[in-house]
Design a protein around this motif. Structure first.
Motif, PDB file in Angstrom:
ATOM      1  N   TYR A   1      20.745 -10.278  43.192  1.00 28.44           N
ATOM      2  CA  TYR A   1      20.905  -9.394  42.033  1.00 28.44           C
ATOM      3  C   TYR A   1      19.629  -9.353  41.213  1.00 28.44           C
ATOM      4  CZ  TYR A   1      25.870  -8.542  42.824  1.00 28.44           C
ATOM      5  OH  TYR A   1      27.070  -8.110  43.329  1.00 28.44           O
ATOM      6  N   GLY A   2      19.535  -8.415  40.292  1.00 28.77           N
ATOM      7  CA  GLY A   2      18.333  -8.195  39.518  1.00 28.77           C
ATOM      8  C   GLY A   2      17.481  -7.147  40.219  1.00 28.77           C
ATOM      9  N   ASN A   3      16.210  -7.092  39.887  1.00 32.53           N
ATOM     10  CA  ASN A   3      15.331  -6.066  40.447  1.00 32.53           C
ATOM     11  C   ASN A   3      15.180  -6.157  41.962  1.00 32.53           C
ATOM     12  OD1 ASN A   3      14.874  -4.780  38.022  1.00 32.53           O
ATOM     13  ND2 ASN A   3      13.127  -6.087  37.512  1.00 32.53           N
ATOM     14  N   ALA A   4      15.366  -7.340  42.533  1.00 28.08           N
ATOM     15  CA  ALA A   4      15.260  -7.497  43.985  1.00 28.08           C
ATOM     16  C   ALA A   4      16.317  -6.681  44.718  1.00 28.08           C
ATOM     17  CB  ALA A   4      15.381  -8.963  44.366  1.00 28.08           C
ATOM     18  N   ALA A   5      17.448  -6.427  44.087  1.00 27.67           N
ATOM     19  CA  ALA A   5      18.535  -5.696  44.744  1.00 27.67           C
ATOM     20  C   ALA A   5      18.084  -4.325  45.233  1.00 27.67           C
ATOM     21  CB  ALA A   5      19.717  -5.535  43.787  1.00 27.67           C
ATOM     22  N   TRP A   6      17.222  -3.681  44.490  1.00 26.61           N
ATOM     23  CA  TRP A   6      16.851  -2.297  44.813  1.00 26.61           C
ATOM     24  C   TRP A   6      16.015  -2.211  46.087  1.00 26.61           C
ATOM     25  CZ3 TRP A   6      20.628  -0.720  42.528  1.00 26.61           C
ATOM     26  CH2 TRP A   6      20.961  -1.116  41.232  1.00 26.61           C
ATOM     27  N   VAL A   7      15.237  -3.243  46.403  1.00 25.70           N
ATOM     28  CA  VAL A   7      14.484  -3.270  47.653  1.00 25.70           C
ATOM     29  C   VAL A   7      15.465  -3.322  48.831  1.00 25.70           C
ATOM     30  CG1 VAL A   7      12.802  -4.580  49.011  1.00 25.70           C
ATOM     31  CG2 VAL A   7      12.524  -4.385  46.529  1.00 25.70           C
ATOM     32  N   TRP A   8      16.509  -4.133  48.685  1.00 20.23           N
ATOM     33  CA  TRP A   8      17.526  -4.248  49.731  1.00 20.23           C
ATOM     34  C   TRP A   8      18.298  -2.938  49.883  1.00 20.23           C
ATOM     35  CZ3 TRP A   8      18.055  -8.416  52.902  1.00 20.23           C
ATOM     36  CH2 TRP A   8      17.348  -9.576  52.539  1.00 20.23           C
ATOM     37  N   LEU A   9      18.654  -2.308  48.773  1.00 24.56           N
ATOM     38  CA  LEU A   9      19.372  -1.038  48.862  1.00 24.56           C
ATOM     39  C   LEU A   9      18.502   0.057  49.459  1.00 24.56           C
ATOM     40  CD1 LEU A   9      21.564  -2.511  47.212  1.00 24.56           C
ATOM     41  CD2 LEU A   9      22.012  -0.305  46.138  1.00 24.56           C
TER      42      LEU A   9
END
Length: 171
Positions: A72-80
């Motif tokens: 979770y946090g900003n790292a989530a968007w790379v995964w999405l």
């Protein structure tokens, strides 16, 4: 994990002394089966194939239907972003609809979203259910027609939004 440094489904809770929050089983039971979980935790079955640290799920090749409970946090968007590119799977994230990451990776690329009613109770790494809820609303984000259909036909309490039919207005 490249650029994340945190475990799957992680968000920090000082009281719980962990950053690993496992997907509630009822969600997986309702939406599964999945072929791959690139952010898997040991001893928590989410898919046919698990990628577990220290293997880098972002760098790995993805195939089939993906389950994603990302850091979770900003790292989530790379995964999405990787899930959107892959085009077949479902992600569990906080419903932070106003954030730049949500706008870019969900509103602009996803097929559908199920905004879950109520707050989830994640599970600790030992499998026990957390006493406190997640502290924020969650949603399931589908990429691809079959995952959108799975959300629409699920028994999970929530509000389903088909993004293929949503009207977008440029700012």
């Amino acid at each position: 994990m490249t650029g994340t440094g945190r475990a799957m489904g992680s968000h920090h809770s000082a009281r719980a002394q962990t950053t690993t929050w496992l997907t509630p089983p009822h969600i997986l039971d309702t939406l599964g089966p999945f072929d791959l979980d690139p952010c898997a935790a040991p001893n928590w079955t989410t898919a046919g194939r698990h990628i577990i640290l220290p293997e880098d799920g972002l760098a790995a090749e993805w195939s089939g239907r993906v389950w994603l409970n990302p850091p979770y946090g900003n790292a989530a968007w790379v995964w999405l972003a990787k899930l959107a590119e892959h085009g077949q799977g479902t992600a569990l994230v906080f419903a932070r609809t106003e954030t730049a990451g949500f706008v870019e990776q969900v509103w602009s690329k996803a097929t559908a979203v199920l905004f879950l009613h109520g707050r989830l109770h994640f599970h600790y790494p030992d499998g026990t259910r957390a006493k406190a809820n997640s502290g924020a609303p969650s949603c399931l984000v589908a990429y691809g027609d079959s995952d959108a259909r799975a959300l629409a036909e699920s028994s999970l309490a929530g509000t389903y939004v088909d993004l293929r039919r949503a009207e977008r207005i440029a700012a």
